[in-house]
Write a protein that holds these residues in place. Structure first.
Motif, PDB file in Angstrom:
ATOM      1  N   TRP A 146       0.810  -1.225   0.000  1.00  0.00           N
ATOM      2  CA  TRP A 146       0.000   0.000   0.000  1.00  0.00           C
ATOM      3  C   TRP A 146       0.835   1.263   0.000  1.00  0.00           C
ATOM      4  CZ3 TRP A 146      -4.425  -1.442  -1.660  1.00  0.00           C
ATOM      5  CH2 TRP A 146      -4.875  -2.738  -1.351  1.00  0.00           C
ATOM      6  N   ALA A 147       2.131   1.120   0.234  1.00  0.00           N
ATOM      7  CA  ALA A 147       3.011   2.292   0.115  1.00  0.00           C
ATOM      8  C   ALA A 147       3.006   2.814  -1.318  1.00  0.00           C
ATOM      9  CB  ALA A 147       4.431   1.923   0.545  1.00  0.00           C
ATOM     10  N   PHE A 148       2.667   1.944  -2.274  1.00  0.00           N
ATOM     11  CA  PHE A 148       2.635   2.333  -3.683  1.00  0.00           C
ATOM     12  C   PHE A 148       1.201   2.635  -4.138  1.00  0.00           C
ATOM     13  CE2 PHE A 148       6.391  -0.216  -2.906  1.00  0.00           C
ATOM     14  CZ  PHE A 148       7.394   0.567  -3.458  1.00  0.00           C
ATOM     15  N   GLY A 149       0.428   3.134  -3.199  1.00  0.00           N
ATOM     16  CA  GLY A 149      -0.989   3.380  -3.446  1.00  0.00           C
ATOM     17  C   GLY A 149      -1.271   4.275  -4.649  1.00  0.00           C
ATOM     18  N   ASP A 150      -0.364   5.184  -4.973  1.00  0.00           N
ATOM     19  CA  ASP A 150      -0.579   6.069  -6.129  1.00  0.00           C
ATOM     20  C   ASP A 150      -0.660   5.277  -7.436  1.00  0.00           C
ATOM     21  OD1 ASP A 150      -0.460   8.227  -4.456  1.00  0.00           O
ATOM     22  OD2 ASP A 150       1.583   8.823  -5.003  1.00  0.00           O
ATOM     23  N   LEU A 151      -0.120   4.071  -7.405  1.00  0.00           N
ATOM     24  CA  LEU A 151      -0.097   3.255  -8.627  1.00  0.00           C
ATOM     25  C   LEU A 151      -1.035   2.051  -8.523  1.00  0.00           C
ATOM     26  CD1 LEU A 151       3.781   3.342  -9.197  1.00  0.00           C
ATOM     27  CD2 LEU A 151       2.061   4.564 -10.548  1.00  0.00           C
ATOM     28  N   LEU A 152      -1.893   2.049  -7.499  1.00  0.00           N
ATOM     29  CA  LEU A 152      -2.816   0.926  -7.318  1.00  0.00           C
ATOM     30  C   LEU A 152      -4.249   1.346  -7.639  1.00  0.00           C
ATOM     31  CD1 LEU A 152      -1.467  -0.658  -4.001  1.00  0.00           C
ATOM     32  CD2 LEU A 152      -1.030  -1.390  -6.356  1.00  0.00           C
ATOM     33  N   PRO A 153      -5.080   0.399  -8.070  1.00  0.00           N
ATOM     34  CA  PRO A 153      -6.439   0.738  -8.487  1.00  0.00           C
ATOM     35  C   PRO A 153      -7.447   0.788  -7.346  1.00  0.00           C
ATOM     36  CG  PRO A 153      -6.013  -1.563  -8.943  1.00  0.00           C
ATOM     37  CD  PRO A 153      -4.723  -0.994  -8.399  1.00  0.00           C
ATOM     38  N   VAL A 154      -7.023   0.586  -6.142  1.00  0.00           N
ATOM     39  CA  VAL A 154      -7.992   0.504  -5.041  1.00  0.00           C
ATOM     40  C   VAL A 154      -7.333   0.968  -3.748  1.00  0.00           C
ATOM     41  CG1 VAL A 154      -7.421  -1.917  -4.559  1.00  0.00           C
ATOM     42  CG2 VAL A 154      -9.676  -1.051  -3.909  1.00  0.00           C
ATOM     43  N   GLU A 155      -8.149   1.501  -2.846  1.00  0.00           N
ATOM     44  CA  GLU A 155      -7.671   1.889  -1.524  1.00  0.00           C
ATOM     45  C   GLU A 155      -7.502   0.643  -0.657  1.00  0.00           C
ATOM     46  OE1 GLU A 155      -7.142   5.172  -0.321  1.00  0.00           O
ATOM     47  OE2 GLU A 155      -7.205   5.512  -2.496  1.00  0.00           O
ATOM     48  N   PRO A 156      -6.616   0.698   0.326  1.00  0.00           N
ATOM     49  CA  PRO A 156      -6.479  -0.462   1.222  1.00  0.00           C
ATOM     50  C   PRO A 156      -7.726  -0.640   2.072  1.00  0.00           C
ATOM     51  CG  PRO A 156      -5.204   1.389   2.043  1.00  0.00           C
ATOM     52  CD  PRO A 156      -5.700   1.776   0.684  1.00  0.00           C
ATOM     53  N   PRO A 157      -8.036  -1.874   2.428  1.00  0.00           N
ATOM     54  CA  PRO A 157      -9.156  -2.087   3.353  1.00  0.00           C
ATOM     55  C   PRO A 157      -8.743  -1.611   4.745  1.00  0.00           C
ATOM     56  CG  PRO A 157      -8.040  -4.152   2.954  1.00  0.00           C
ATOM     57  CD  PRO A 157      -7.362  -3.130   2.095  1.00  0.00           C
ATOM     58  N   PRO A 158      -9.712  -1.287   5.581  1.00  0.00           N
ATOM     59  CA  PRO A 158      -9.385  -0.699   6.888  1.00  0.00           C
ATOM     60  C   PRO A 158      -9.020  -1.745   7.922  1.00  0.00           C
ATOM     61  CG  PRO A 158     -11.743  -0.805   6.627  1.00  0.00           C
ATOM     62  CD  PRO A 158     -11.160  -1.390   5.372  1.00  0.00           C
ATOM     63  N   GLY A 159      -7.990  -2.490   7.704  1.00  0.00           N
ATOM     64  CA  GLY A 159      -7.562  -3.494   8.679  1.00  0.00           C
ATOM     65  C   GLY A 159      -7.418  -4.847   8.033  1.00  0.00           C
TER      66      GLY A 159
END
Lengths: 427, 427
Positions: free
Chosen positions: A42-55
């Motif tokens: 998730w550190a590479f979130g700018d290049l991912l198509p989805v937000e991390p789940p909350p936990g």
């Protein structure tokens, strides 16, 4: 948005191109993307198509160590090992599972590939190895059901390892290789988001393996930093590794590596990208064979063309992203190559003797590097990253606290639709 | 420099206090220490007695995930799990092995505990479980020999798992519990730096488990950040967890947790330190028994006082840092407590159902939290960290590529000195 890298077609959902049949990828915007200050999917979130789940387990994927292992240097080539076995279920598969499950949890918002009506009710995968274990675990950490399609003749130890997380397991009797495509057909209608070996969501997660490698070299953490350099010297690692060597099975991780290199280059974070080398076991090497023949596409191996190998987890006679991987090897001035089981055994022994325990498939990169060094494809002094994809307890009975026989349904391949609640038969 | 926390004596080398017999600790200077910008054993170098070695497995220790697992919340207490199974050999033991082996590699400079002449020729440990596997792997990644003392009746599967890294294994016939002390006596003269369960070097490495936990809460990475908070809410985690719950065996990890809390507090990084709870299996719970009796010291369990438990890896009837752990529980307003095997089984099933596979010993913190919640020792709304110490493939036959019988020497305990090259018999 999804695009086909082969023919340029775009799509809003789905997993493979309706025109040419090649796998779809998520589009990304590399503009303004910088290296994050840490590793992890998730550190590479700018290049991912989805937000991390909350936990949950998704947060634990990635951020694996990259270690300088001078004891494994091959003819003067400097070896670094990316230890993917330290992922929560012991393999790189957790990276793609984290993104796939996060997308399904996000109810189809934000770039999921699900082509059915509304949101998926479940996640699923076609696997009897590391990916099955990984999806079952990531599914378990959410409220979503997980459906795992396994071959009818799966071993009891493997079955138990998957069943520990209590997914719905369906044993399917028939051509297991075709189940990948069956799942793509049946998934949308049956409400299951199948996250298979090269699904766009999985590739998005898996590209973070090589993004982490590139980040480590770019930020000076590799080689010359902690755990880097050679004993008694202050040798610094270069800003970019010269080559990355990894096993290839479906081609999903290989094509993800290519996507990582291209995105980092497009963002201006990498000047001179590494060569990508993909290694197969000689007994089942359709990508290496196509590369050596100079073919543009990988041809499925049939019947007696497929032999036995200790690296069973990468023995895929019909890799669905094989052609994409072939393009990646050529475009980066790398190669696809094959190594025999003796070389794999020797490489595995040497990895363990360097303190790094891996499954046989994960020893193929070291065996491959040795061949490449002999051929002169890799030079002395070059810095080479070997991707050790997994630790390999996925196939063993790891003592999950269960005993006795497991009651698992078995259906013929022709009955899969009904088993998934479709067609006349229903469930 | 080393100090005895019990009586205040200082020493230049050695592992236990010459006066009172309690374990020594490395002195640290918390002045000016700030939270590092990342996790990992060596990120806390300001508080460690040795520099990292320039490469190898040591660089891969630590930096394990801390995940918010709302599915495991116990009566409103918020559960976070520190997944130590993602260390390179699958347990927290890698943290201490990394520091111990680094010290031995550094030739006795910079704070090693070795009391022999010159530099140690080898590292060693007394273990037949995770610590043996970890030390063998970390030894293998350096040029140092590793000596592992195991009981004569060790299972073939465990032996094979250790032997994969090719250390020198000595099976010792006799009171295995006394071997810990034998090793301290024989190590200096035989040139072996024994890094046992609570050696000062190991404790220094192991304190980074809780330093990482405290850092994550202090920097906002826990709970409210990636993977944190509750689904659909924006609940933030506090700056410090309310409690940390961990298994206890020798007491080396427990006392390391206390050291971490004290150092972070002394450095001004933590205001209101967490309560520390240590959990044992009821069948072998000398620390919990001493805590409940209000004793100042732990008494060794004898013979029939020791029962069988599924959490065999923490069943230590004579914990060498038990008394230190007792002090830690009292000083932090925590406790030592015991849970029965049914509770451990249930906790393990629930952890796996949340996607987190652990060995039985690592399920004791969840079982312990449930008891603490029932008792009212932990309140609803409190944030509690469970330390899942290992994934537990250390005792299984993980398919290391070896087969056939292993040729391992067996010596009586009285013959250990000779086997290590000391005394008349030599080697």
């Amino acid at each position: 948005m999804l695009t086909c890298d082969a023919c340029g077609r775009t799509a809003e959902s789905g997993q493979r191109c309706d025109d040419c049949g090649e796998p779809l990828w998520f589009d990304t915007d590399p503009d303004g993307v910088a290296w994050p200050d840490r590793d992890g999917v998730w550190a590479f979130g700018d290049l991912l198509p989805v937000e991390p789940p909350p936990g949950g387990l998704a947060a634990a994927a990635g951020a694996t160590p990259l270690v300088r292992a001078s004891g494994l240097d091959a003819g003067g080539a400097r070896v670094h090992v990316k230890i993917e076995g330290t992922n929560p279920t012991g393999s790189f598969k957790d990276r793609g599972s984290a993104v796939g499950v996060a997308a399904a949890v996000a109810d189809g918002e934000g770039g999921a590939t699900f082509a059915g009506d509304g949101a998926p009710d479940a996640v699923g995968t076609v696997s009897h190895g590391n990916m099955a274990v990984s999806m079952a675990a990531h599914g378990a950490s959410t409220d979503l059901e997980c459906v795992v399609l396994v071959p009818a003749d799966i071993s009891a130890a493997r079955l138990r390892r998957i069943a520990a997380y209590d997914p719905r397991i369906v044993r399917v009797d028939g051509d297991y290789g075709r189940l990948y495509y069956d799942a793509l057909d049946l998934g949308p209608e049956s409400g299951i988001e199948f996250v298979n070996s090269d699904s766009p969501l999985r590739v998005a997660g898996q590209k973070t393996t090589v993004l982490e490698v590139l980040r480590a070299f770019a930020t000076g953490e590799a080689g010359g930093g902690v755990g880097g350099g050679e004993r008694g010297t202050t040798e610094a690692a270069p800003d970019v590794p010269d080559a990355v060597v990894m096993p290839i099975s479906s081609g999903g991780h290989a094509s993800a590596a290519w996507k990582a290199v291209r995105e980092a280059t497009a963002a201006g974070l990498v000047d001179d990208p590494p060569r990508l080398y993909f290694v197969q076991a000689a007994a089942c090497a359709p990508v290496a064979a196509a590369f050596e023949r100079g073919d543009d596409a990988v041809t499925r191996l049939e019947g007696e063309e497929v032999g036995e190998t200790v690296a069973y987890s990468i023995a895929n006679p019909d890799p669905p992203s094989g052609t994409r991987a072939l393009a990646a090897a050529r475009a980066t001035d790398g190669a696809a190559l094959a190594v025999d089981d003796d070389a794999i055994h020797a490489a595995r022994r040497d990895l363990v003797a360097a303190g790094i325990r891996v499954e046989p498939a994960s020893a193929t990169p070291l065996a491959g590097l040795r061949r490449l060094r002999e051929r002169g494809a890799v030079d002395a002094g070059e810095h080479v990253v070997l991707v050790a994809t997994g630790v390999g307890y996925g196939g063993t009975d790891g003592g999950d606290g269960r005993s006795g026989s497991l009651d698992v349904e078995t259906v013929p391949r022709s009955g899969l639709a009904a088993a998934l609640g479709l067609g006349d038969a229903g469930e």
